[in-house]
Design an enzyme around this catalytic site. Sequence first.
Site, PDB file in Angstrom:
ATOM      1  N   GLU A 126      -3.813   1.283  -6.878  1.00  0.00           N
ATOM      2  CA  GLU A 126      -4.126   2.347  -5.916  1.00  0.00           C
ATOM      3  C   GLU A 126      -3.116   3.472  -6.099  1.00  0.00           C
ATOM      4  O   GLU A 126      -2.108   3.516  -5.393  1.00  0.00           O
ATOM      5  CB  GLU A 126      -4.010   1.793  -4.488  1.00  0.00           C
ATOM      6  CG  GLU A 126      -4.986   0.689  -4.168  1.00  0.00           C
ATOM      7  CD  GLU A 126      -5.721   0.960  -2.867  1.00  0.00           C
ATOM      8  OE1 GLU A 126      -5.317   1.870  -2.133  1.00  0.00           O
ATOM      9  OE2 GLU A 126      -6.699   0.259  -2.607  1.00  0.00           O
TER      10      GLU A 126
ATOM     11  N   HIS B  33       0.853  -1.201   0.000  1.00  0.00           N
ATOM     12  CA  HIS B  33       0.000   0.000   0.000  1.00  0.00           C
ATOM     13  C   HIS B  33       0.884   1.245   0.000  1.00  0.00           C
ATOM     14  O   HIS B  33       1.947   1.260   0.611  1.00  0.00           O
ATOM     15  CB  HIS B  33      -0.919  -0.006   1.225  1.00  0.00           C
ATOM     16  CG  HIS B  33      -1.985   1.040   1.138  1.00  0.00           C
ATOM     17  ND1 HIS B  33      -1.741   2.365   1.432  1.00  0.00           N
ATOM     18  CD2 HIS B  33      -3.279   0.970   0.746  1.00  0.00           C
ATOM     19  CE1 HIS B  33      -2.853   3.067   1.236  1.00  0.00           C
ATOM     20  NE2 HIS B  33      -3.802   2.245   0.822  1.00  0.00           N
TER      21      HIS B  33
HETATM   22  P1  PGA Z   1      -9.622   5.849   0.274  1.00  0.00           P
HETATM   23  O1  PGA Z   1      -8.454   4.804   0.540  1.00  0.00           O
HETATM   24  O2  PGA Z   1     -10.768   5.067  -0.326  1.00  0.00           O
HETATM   25  O3  PGA Z   1      -9.917   6.432   1.590  1.00  0.00           O
HETATM   26  O4  PGA Z   1      -9.076   6.860  -0.722  1.00  0.00           O
HETATM   27  C1  PGA Z   1      -8.219   3.813  -0.397  1.00  0.00           C
HETATM   28  C2  PGA Z   1      -7.119   2.911   0.063  1.00  0.00           C
HETATM   29  O5  PGA Z   1      -6.133   3.393   0.618  1.00  0.00           O
HETATM   30  O6  PGA Z   1      -7.234   1.702  -0.127  1.00  0.00           O
END
Ligand code: PGA
Length: 261
Positions: free
Chosen positions: A167, A95
């Site tokens: 992401e 992440h």
């Molecule tokens: P968010 O986070 O939906 O709050 O933008 C997404 C994530 O980090 O998986």
Amino acid sequence: MRRMMMGTGWKMNFTIGESVRYLQTLIPRVAGDAEIDIFVVPSFTALAEVGRTLHGTNIGFGAQNMFWEERGAYTGEISPGMVAECGCRYVEMGHWERRRLFAETDEHIGKKARSAWNHGLVPIICFGEAERASQPDDAIPVLTEQLGGALGKLTPDEVARTVLAYEPAWAIGVEGQAAQPEYAAGILRAARSVVRRTHGEKAAEAVRMLYGGSVNLANAAGYLADSNVDGLFVGRAALDPEAFARLVRIGVEHSRLRETV
Ligand code: PGA
């Protein structure tokens, strides 16, 4: 056809009690939704209790991180065996918050992914460019580097069962910054072409690719309308279990639509 997934990462948000209360609200609301994979990613401290709460339900769960070694002098780390012992099906890695704040690299992710499969844990590998590219194909060098590092130690069969979550750093946690659905789908198409080159056609066709980054109830359907997007990985908008249940419903509806075409 790839089975759709709808998941939420809770980051550092819920205590054990809050996690259980969340699930008590969620479980009955999604109990009939058997055609997609639903998952939550709680904090380490809540995993065992989450496992008990979810036992016998259609909701999977995973850890937010783990170390690649089996055991030893690694103060503060959690081993793959410990994660597996809690009943996790998944383990998240790569992440952006971990890359940025905890110096997680593609090489680390590659070791973690290898180690996850050694324990039968499905890696959910987050990837994505730090700066928005002017068009998806311009991100191919970054994707090649990230996916090369993350998937380099896996067999084609393992890659086929791995989950990739696109992401992008610039779309996470920032109101109004979600990637445009066409752009996200374009990146996933490009990522699939990278996997095709590194692990072959079968793995590329089977590996599930999610989008995450400021997904909410208003924009979720836009992503799922494109068959390159196999599901969504949601942060803030799913911190309320009722909202996550509604997002799951959107996933189920799109999964049914795909079956009819
Ligand atoms: P968010 O986070 O939906 O709050 O933008 C997404 C994530 O980090 O998986």
